[in-house]
Design an enzyme around this catalytic site. Sequence first.
Site, PDB file in Angstrom:
ATOM      1  CE  LYS A 312      -3.375   2.384   3.188  1.00  0.00           C
ATOM      2  NZ  LYS A 312      -4.421   2.047   4.175  1.00  0.00           N
ATOM      3  CD  GLU A 316      -7.047   4.943   3.839  1.00  0.00           C
ATOM      4  OE1 GLU A 316      -6.500   3.877   4.285  1.00  0.00           O
ATOM      5  OE2 GLU A 316      -8.278   5.169   3.491  1.00  0.00           O
ATOM      6  NE  ARG A 349      -4.452  -2.891  -0.240  1.00  0.00           N
ATOM      7  CZ  ARG A 349      -5.154  -2.169   0.538  1.00  0.00           C
ATOM      8  NH1 ARG A 349      -4.380  -0.997   1.072  1.00  0.00           N
ATOM      9  NH2 ARG A 349      -6.461  -2.212   0.734  1.00  0.00           N
ATOM     10  NE  ARG A 361     -12.038   7.101  -0.873  1.00  0.00           N
ATOM     11  CZ  ARG A 361     -12.251   6.554   0.147  1.00  0.00           C
ATOM     12  NH1 ARG A 361     -12.770   7.362   1.190  1.00  0.00           N
ATOM     13  NH2 ARG A 361     -11.839   5.468   0.421  1.00  0.00           N
ATOM     14  CE  LYS A 385      -9.442  -1.210   0.025  1.00  0.00           C
ATOM     15  NZ  LYS A 385      -9.694  -0.406   1.160  1.00  0.00           N
ATOM     16  CG  ASP A 390     -12.651   1.630   2.120  1.00  0.00           C
ATOM     17  OD1 ASP A 390     -12.237   0.425   1.850  1.00  0.00           O
ATOM     18  OD2 ASP A 390     -12.369   2.193   2.973  1.00  0.00           O
ATOM     19  CD  GLU A 412      -7.527  -5.314  -0.890  1.00  0.00           C
ATOM     20  OE1 GLU A 412      -6.385  -4.889  -1.649  1.00  0.00           O
ATOM     21  OE2 GLU A 412      -7.878  -4.378   0.296  1.00  0.00           O
ATOM     22  CD  GLU A 418     -13.129  -0.621   7.069  1.00  0.00           C
ATOM     23  OE1 GLU A 418     -12.446  -1.240   6.600  1.00  0.00           O
ATOM     24  OE2 GLU A 418     -12.907   0.632   7.538  1.00  0.00           O
ATOM     25  CD1 TRP A 568     -11.300   9.249   4.548  1.00  0.00           C
ATOM     26  CD2 TRP A 568     -10.221  10.004   6.249  1.00  0.00           C
ATOM     27  NE1 TRP A 568     -10.195   8.807   4.307  1.00  0.00           N
ATOM     28  CE2 TRP A 568      -9.479   9.053   5.311  1.00  0.00           C
ATOM     29  CE3 TRP A 568      -9.414  10.362   7.396  1.00  0.00           C
ATOM     30  CZ2 TRP A 568      -8.309   8.871   5.580  1.00  0.00           C
ATOM     31  CZ3 TRP A 568      -8.287  10.212   7.563  1.00  0.00           C
ATOM     32  CH2 TRP A 568      -7.587   9.301   6.948  1.00  0.00           C
TER      33      TRP A 568
HETATM   34  C1  GCV Z   1      -5.672  -0.942   6.134  1.00  0.00           C
HETATM   35  C2  GCV Z   1      -9.828   1.428   4.506  1.00  0.00           C
HETATM   36  C3  GCV Z   1     -10.114   1.168   5.984  1.00  0.00           C
HETATM   37  C4  GCV Z   1      -8.385   0.996   6.594  1.00  0.00           C
HETATM   38  C5  GCV Z   1      -7.597   0.273   5.592  1.00  0.00           C
HETATM   39  C6  GCV Z   1      -7.822   0.910   4.134  1.00  0.00           C
HETATM   40  C7  GCV Z   1      -7.018   0.091   3.099  1.00  0.00           C
HETATM   41  O1  GCV Z   1      -9.667   3.201   4.496  1.00  0.00           O
HETATM   42  O2  GCV Z   1     -10.707   1.858   6.902  1.00  0.00           O
HETATM   43  O3  GCV Z   1      -8.540   0.635   7.837  1.00  0.00           O
HETATM   44  O4  GCV Z   1      -6.249   0.148   5.931  1.00  0.00           O
HETATM   45  O5  GCV Z   1      -9.146   0.867   3.918  1.00  0.00           O
HETATM   46  O6  GCV Z   1      -7.658  -0.768   2.432  1.00  0.00           O
HETATM   47  O7  GCV Z   1      -5.945   0.173   2.961  1.00  0.00           O
END
Ligand code: GCV
Length: 727
Positions: A312, A316, A349, A361, A385, A390, A412, A418, A568
Site C-alpha cells: 500500500k 492514507e 494496491r 474520490r 478493491k 471502499d 481485493e 468493516e 472522510w
Molecule cells: C488498512 C479503509 C479502512 C482502513 C484500511 C484501508 C485500506 O480505509 O478503513 O482501515 O487500512 O481501507 O484498505 O488500506
Amino acid sequence: MLTLTRRRGDVGRVFLAGILALLCCISPARAEDGHDLWLRYAPVGPSKVEGYRSALGNVVAPDRTPTQRVAREELRRGVAGLLGSEPRFRASPAGDAALVLGTPTSAPWLAPLVHELEGLGDEGYLLRRTRLDGRDALVVAARRDIGVLYGVFHLLRLVQAGASLDGLDVSEVPRVKLRLLNHWDNLDGYVERGYAGASLWDWHTLPGWEDPRYTDYARANASIGINGTVLNNVNADALSLSPAYLRKAAALADVFRPYGIRVYLSARFSAPMELGGLDTADPLNPDVRQWWRTKAEEIYALIPDFGGFLVKANSEGQPGPQDYGRTHADGANLLADALAPHGGVVMWRAFVYAHDVPEDRAKQAYNEFVGLDGAFRDNVVVQVKNGPIDFQPREPFHPLFGAMPRTPLMMEFQITKEYLGFATHLVYLGPLYEEVLRADTHARGPGSTVARVVDGSLESHALSGIAGVANIGDDRTWSGSHFDQANWYAFGRLAWNPNQSARDIAVDWVAMTFSPAPDVVAPIVAMMMGSREAAVDYMTPLGLHHLMARGHHYGPGPWVVGGPRADWTSVYYHRADRDGIGFDRGTRGSDAVSQYAPAVARTLDDLAQVPDTLLLWFHHVPWQHRLHSGRPLWGELVHRYTRGVAYVERMQATWEGLRGKIDAPRHAHVAAFLRIQRDEAHWWRDASVAYFQSINGLPLPAGEAPPPHPLAYYQSLQFPYAPGDGR
Ligand code: GCV
C-alpha cells in the site's frame, strides 16, 4: 433420616445422569462452539454409513512427503468422524474395493490416468469411480500432492453433504492462480478492522512455539483452495522485514507449506530508511535497489517458497514512490526486480486517493493507474478493491476492471465486515462477491465479466489473483461469529472458481457447518441469501454509501462533517439538501461514469436506465423523483430502511424455528447476535430517517413509524472503544 436423604439424592442423581445420557444420544445436535468450522466431520446418518464405508473403508494412500501425510491424515480424520470407524490403510488396491489417493508417481496404479491429469495443472484433481486392475476403486488423483489434498477435501465435502458417490466423476482446476488472504494484523496483535479478537499470530512466542491453531488455519484454508496468506497489515511496520520477524514468518511458512499455502508479507515502502539506515527510499536510487535485492535474498534463504510483497503506497499516509516524484509503476518494479530471481510477485494496491486532489474520490484510483497500463514488470499484479470507494455494502464494480488490458488485475474483497455490521450482523457476502464477479465490464464487448478480468482469461494473462481481507482472529469461532465463517468459506470457493454460485456454496457450507438435513439447509440458505440485501436496505439503500460513523465505522453517521478531510465525511458522499440527494457522477457531474466502457457508461448515466440499487451513487435526484416501484424517492428510501429491519426480524423467526435442530450453544449464540443485529438495524433506520428528514423537511410516508428519538440523540452516541478502528 440423613442416610435416607442421601440415598434419595443419589438415586436422583443417577436418574438425572441417565436422562442426560439418553438426551445426549437422541439429541439431534451435539454441543459445539464453532471452532471446528466446516470441518466438523459429524457422523452421517446410520442409513448412509454402510454405503460410504464400502467406498472409503479401505484406503491406499502414500505417506512419503509432508503433503501426502496431511492428505492421508485428513482422510483418516474425516472418515473416522463421519463413519464412526477408522479407515484401513493398505499398501495396494489388491483385494477389496479401495479408495486410492495419489499422483501417477506416488501411486503407480494411477499411471493410466497420466494423460488425463496433464490438463489439470499443478493444483487440479480428479475424483472418479473407476476400475483399477480390474477392481472397483474410487480415485483421488492429481499431478501433484497438493491436488490430491484438495481432492480429499472435496471428497469429504461430498460425504458431509450426504451426496452419492456412485458414478462419481469430477475434475477441478482452479481458475485463479493466487488465492490469498490478506491479514490486516499488526505486530502488537491488534487487527485493523478485525472483529474476531486479537491476531492469530503470536509474534512473541514465534518461532519457538507453533500454536496448533496455525495448523488448523492451514487445514481450513486448504479445504477451500486458498494457497497464500499475507501475514501483516498493509499499513505495514518495517519491522516485519527485520531478521527477527522474518524468522517468525519462516516458522509459519513451515507450518503452512504442506497445505500448499505460501507466505507473503506487506512491505513498507520506506523500509530501506527505517531498517537500512538509508536517507531515501527513492525507487530509482541504486542503494535503495541494492537494499531490496539483498533483503529478497535474505528472505528466500529463510523462506524458499516466499510468495512476495503486498504494498500500500501513497495512500492514507503510507510512504510510496510519489514521495520522490516517481510513479506507482516505478515503485512496483523496484520490488518486482528484487523478487524476480526468486520467483516472487508484487501485489501493488490501487487503493489510492488523495484529499488534496480536487477530484471525486471514486475517480482517483483509475486516474492514477490507467495510464500506467503496460508499465509494470511481468511479476506485478495490481490489486484493486471490488468497488471504487471502499468495501461499501454496495458499490458498482471498480472501473479499473477492464480498463488495463496489459496488466493483470487482482481482486481485493473484504471478508471482515468493516462496513457491514462487524461480526454481529448476519450478512452472507457470497451474493456481494457474485454480483461483482458477474458484472459485465464490456471491455471486449458483452460477456467481459469482472470474473474474466480477474481470472486472466479475458486478456490471456498468466498471472491472476483474488485476495480477501481476512476476518480471522483468536476468537473460538475464528471469525467472530458462526455465520462469518461462511464468508471466509465463500471467499475461498469463489477464488477457486469465480463462476460458482453463491447459493450453491451456501448450501455446502450449511450442510457441513450445521447439518445436511433439508429442513435445516433450506431455511438457513434462504435466510443467508437475502441477508446482504437487507443490510444494504437498513444501512445504505439506493446507492448511498460511506455513511458510517467516523473512524471506527460502527453504526450510522450520515451527519458526519468536517474533520481533516472532506472525503472522510458522510456529507461528501450523500450530498443531501432540501431538494434532493445523491452524488452526481454522470456526464454533467463528476463524470465518473465515463471511466466505464461506453455501453456501461450510457446505462449508468441515464436516470431512466440506471438500476435503482445504484441510483444515488451516480445521480443527485429530487426527493419527489419517481422510482421503478412508483414511489417517490423519499418514500422508497424510508420503505427500504424499514424493509431491511423487517428482514432481520424474519431471520430471527427463522432461527427460532431451528431450535432443537441446531446444537444449543451455537443456536443461542446466533440468536443473541440476531437480537443485536435487530436492534442495530432499527438504530440505522431510525437515525438515518431522522437525519434525512431534518434535511428535507418532508413528512414520513403513511404507515411508517417515526424514529423513537430526536436526531440529537443519535448524533450524541459515542463508541470510543468500538473494535477494529485503524490506528
Ligand atoms: C488498512 C479503509 C479502512 C482502513 C484500511 C484501508 C485500506 O480505509 O478503513 O482501515 O487500512 O481501507 O484498505 O488500506
